[in-house]
Structures are given as structure tokens and as C-alpha cells.
Design a protein around this motif. Structure first.
Motif, PDB file in Angstrom:
ATOM      1  N   LYS A 174       0.825  -1.201   0.000  1.00 46.97           N
ATOM      2  CA  LYS A 174       0.000   0.000   0.000  1.00 46.97           C
ATOM      3  C   LYS A 174       0.863   1.256   0.000  1.00 46.97           C
ATOM      4  CE  LYS A 174      -3.830   2.378   2.195  1.00 46.97           C
ATOM      5  NZ  LYS A 174      -4.804   2.436   3.290  1.00 46.97           N
ATOM      6  N   THR A 175       1.905   1.266   0.811  1.00 46.04           N
ATOM      7  CA  THR A 175       2.804   2.420   0.862  1.00 46.04           C
ATOM      8  C   THR A 175       3.437   2.667  -0.498  1.00 46.04           C
ATOM      9  OG1 THR A 175       3.278   2.066   3.208  1.00 46.04           O
ATOM     10  CG2 THR A 175       4.862   3.370   1.953  1.00 46.04           C
ATOM     11  N   ASN A 176       3.907   1.596  -1.131  1.00 50.49           N
ATOM     12  CA  ASN A 176       4.560   1.727  -2.427  1.00 50.49           C
ATOM     13  C   ASN A 176       3.590   2.220  -3.496  1.00 50.49           C
ATOM     14  OD1 ASN A 176       5.231   0.511  -5.214  1.00 50.49           O
ATOM     15  ND2 ASN A 176       7.174   0.276  -4.140  1.00 50.49           N
ATOM     16  N   LEU A 177       2.410   1.618  -3.563  1.00 52.00           N
ATOM     17  CA  LEU A 177       1.448   1.961  -4.617  1.00 52.00           C
ATOM     18  C   LEU A 177       0.875   3.362  -4.418  1.00 52.00           C
ATOM     19  CD1 LEU A 177      -0.297  -1.503  -4.806  1.00 52.00           C
ATOM     20  CD2 LEU A 177       1.163  -0.486  -6.566  1.00 52.00           C
ATOM     21  N   CYS A 178       0.598   3.721  -3.162  1.00 54.36           N
ATOM     22  CA  CYS A 178       0.123   5.087  -2.897  1.00 54.36           C
ATOM     23  C   CYS A 178       1.176   6.109  -3.316  1.00 54.36           C
ATOM     24  CB  CYS A 178      -0.227   5.249  -1.423  1.00 54.36           C
ATOM     25  SG  CYS A 178      -1.775   4.449  -0.939  1.00 54.36           S
TER      26      CYS A 178
END
Length: 358
Positions: A185-189
Motif C-alpha cells: 500500500k505504501t509503495n502503490l500510494c
């Protein structure tokens, strides 16, 4: 007081389509938060005061709450620049009673385009609300994802295990990205924030744009006269910067089939920007596209348009493509979704009508 993320409250929601209109008691307010400043409280802006006392809330969200007259000090609405004083009683109020949001897993079919250990790409149908909110506590895409992942311990709709990376409106169809781990989630956001993703929408709009390509720029924020709508504001005034690029795919005379590429992801961005340049989305009730805006006065034409409205009883907008870099493998992934039957049937009717008219 029970903890609740202020992002869950409707006036701060990224997607307002889940709100049930006409269900609120006029002029009545319900308290959701209350704070009392200490005797030794130094004068401090209220947005700073609240940002350190409510978990997971940004100052921008608090400022939106103040603009909506939902932050009271000693019973009176204040702006976000208000300086908190000793013993001030600060309340955050809403026009509905407080209710805790709980994600209830539900066996709802999902059209899963792609899935692995860390993410999912889902093709959302029109009419499905993305996440629980006032008036839609069940039956949402998040409820369906919770069931699919066999999770019954989720209490926060933004829990990393149900990581909605972005959202689309209830009556918009198309591709959505869901992260299954906090790291993903951190990467994609981050990719969305840095504008590294590839997103293309297909839309049917009223009118005949002058050029085959165009760019629409303008800050988008909530309309102060109608909290269910967004609007374009002058730069530096209100709202957040937004950029939409569009290309004409096919012209049908009174309506046009276009493709829109987003640089930013503001609430209702395509709907608001296309209305701003005089081309509202076909059958977009919230932004005036559900009226006959172009064409003739003949009864036969009016009936044709009403038949089109009935075939696709929503705004003609579809999140058609989605591209991003896989957070683990680094592979570039690209997905495409066919235009759904309701929207395609309207496009086909206009294509046939245009050929007859010519």
C-alpha cells in the motif's frame, strides 16, 4: 471517547456517492468529538491543535471541516485560523448521529482482473459503493474484499490489509487497485502521489469539443452552496490543483465519445472539469448532464435521448485502463477493462443516430 478516524466522516469523504440524500434532520447537529483546552493552553491555531489530538487526520481535512461549519468553539463555528485559548470547549459536529464503522465481510461476487500475494485489480461495476459510509454500511466493495480475503477482524476501512489505493465514484465503473499488505500500500500510494501510474477513462459527453485534444486545469474543491458537489475555483483561491487531458475518440454530433487521462485524482475530477468547459458527462445527474443539453426540439429526438438515459441510468464514465509498477517485482503491469454493456449500448445508439443524421 471511542477512537474514529476523521476521514470516515462524510463531509470529509473522498467519495460522496455513498451518502443518502434527503435523509438528514434539518439543522440538527450531533457531536462526534469534544476537547477542552487546558488552563495553561498557549494560543494555537485550531487546525494544529486538532491535528495532534485526532489520529490519522491531516490539517487539510480539518480545514475542510471548519469550512463546513463543523468545528465549534464554545458552541460557535470557527475557521481553521482560530486561536485556541485556555478552557475553550471544542466540538466537531455532524448532521447525523455518530456510528462506528465496522467492516462486515460479505459474500459479494467480485470481478478480479488480477491477484497475487500483495495486490488485487478489481473491475468494479457501476452502482457499487467502494467503501462503507453513511447510508451504505454494507454491500460495498470493501465488504466484498474482506470476505474474499477471509478477514473478519477489520475495523478500519483504511486498514492496510484492505488497502484501497484509490477510489472511484459509486456510479462510475472500471478498474480499482487494492493493496493486500502495508508495504504494498505504501509503495502503490507513492506511485499515485508521484503521478507515475497510467489511468485512462472513457466518457460520453454532451456537445462537440472544438479540438481533438485538450487539457483542463483548475482547482477542484467542495461547492460551498452544495456539499454533495465539487466545483472549479480560481487558482490560489480554494480547492486543490487538478489537471485532466482529453482526446476525442468519436463524434456523434450532439454528443462526443472521449478519453480522459488524469494527472491528479480529485473527487469527481473528470465530471467537474468536463462540465467546466461546457461538456458535462451524458446522464450525469449531479452535474446537469441528465438534461437534453444539445440537439433538436423534435419529440422524436427527445424520446431518443430519454431512451438512452434509460439504457444507462448513470453518468457515462468508465475507468478503462490502469498501469503501475509492481511493488515487489518492479514489473510494469497494465490492465484494460471493456466498456460495460450499459454504456456501450448508448454509444452504439448514438453512432447509429449520427450515421442516419448525416
Amino acid at each position: 471517547m471511542t477512537e474514529q478516524n476523521l476521514d470516515d466522516i462524510d463531509f470529509l469523504s473522498e467519495d460522496d456517492d455513498g451518502i443518502v440524500e434527503g435523509s438528514r434532520e434539518e439543522n440538527r447537529k450531533f457531536e462526534h468529538y469534544r476537547f477542552v483546552a487546558d488552563k495553561g493552553q498557549t494560543m494555537l491555531r485550531i487546525d494544529k491543535f486538532l491535528s495532534v489530538r485526532i489520529e490519522g487526520i491531516s490539517r487539510n481535512r480539518i480545514q475542510q471541516a471548519a469550512d463546513a461549519d463543523c468545528i465549534l468553539v464554545n458552541g460557535q463555528p470557527v475557521k481553521s485560523s482560530y486561536k485556541v485559548k485556555p478552557l475553550d470547549v471544542i466540538s466537531i459536529v455532524m448532521d447525523r448521529p455518530r456510528r462506528e464503522l465496522e467492516i462486515i465481510p460479505e459474500d459479494i461476487p467480485l470481478d478480479i482482473v488480477y491477484e497475487d500475494d500483495v495486490l488485487m485489480v478489481i473491475n468494479k461495476p457501476a452502482g457499487m459503493v467502494v467503501h462503507p459510509g453513511h447510508g451504505n454500511y454494507t454491500g460495498t466493495l470493501v465488504n466484498a474484499v474482506a470476505y474474499h480475503l477471509n478477514r473478519d477482524d477489520i475495523r478500519d476501512m483504511d486498514d492496510p490489509r484492505l488497502g484501497l489505493v484509490h477510489r472511484i465514484d459509486k456510479d462510475t465503473s472500471g478498474l480499482l487497485l487494492v493493496a493486500k499488505t502495508p508495504e504494498a500500500k505504501t509503495n502503490l500510494c507513492g506511485q499515485f502521489f508521484r503521478k507515475e501510474t497510467k489511468r485512462m477513462y472513457a466518457a460520453l459527453v454532451w456537445g462537440n469539443p472544438a479540438g481533438d485534444h485538450g487539457t483542463i486545469e483548475g482547482n477542484i474543491g467542495r461547492d460551498p452552496n452544495d456539499r454533495m458537489r465539487m466545483r472549479v475555483f480560481p487558482d490560489g483561491d480554494h480547492g486543490k490543483p487538478a489537471v485532466t487531458h482529453y482526446s476525442v475518440l468519436e463524434r456523434f454530433g450532439y454528443v462526443t465519445f472521449v478519453q480522459c487521462r488524469l494527472e491528479t485524482g480529485r473527487t469527481h475530477q473528470i465530471r467537474v472539469h468536463m462540465k467546466q468547459i461546457g461538456h458535462p458527462l451524458f446522464n450525469d445527474e449531479r452535474y446537469g448532464g441528465n438534461e437534453i443539453l444539445r440537439g433538436t426540439r423534435f419529440a422524436k429526438y427527445k424520446q431518443f435521448v430519454f431512451n438512452c438515459f434509460a439504457l444507462c441510468p448513470r453518468q457515462c464514465l468508465h475507468a478503462q485502463t490502469l498501469g503501475f509498477v509492481h511493488p515487489n517485482t518492479g514489473e510494469e503491469l497494465y490492465f484494460e477493462s471493456d466498456i460495460p454493456e450499459d454504456m456501450q449500448s448508448v454509444i452504439d445508439k448514438w453512432r447509429a443516430y449520427g450515421s442516419v443524421a448525416r
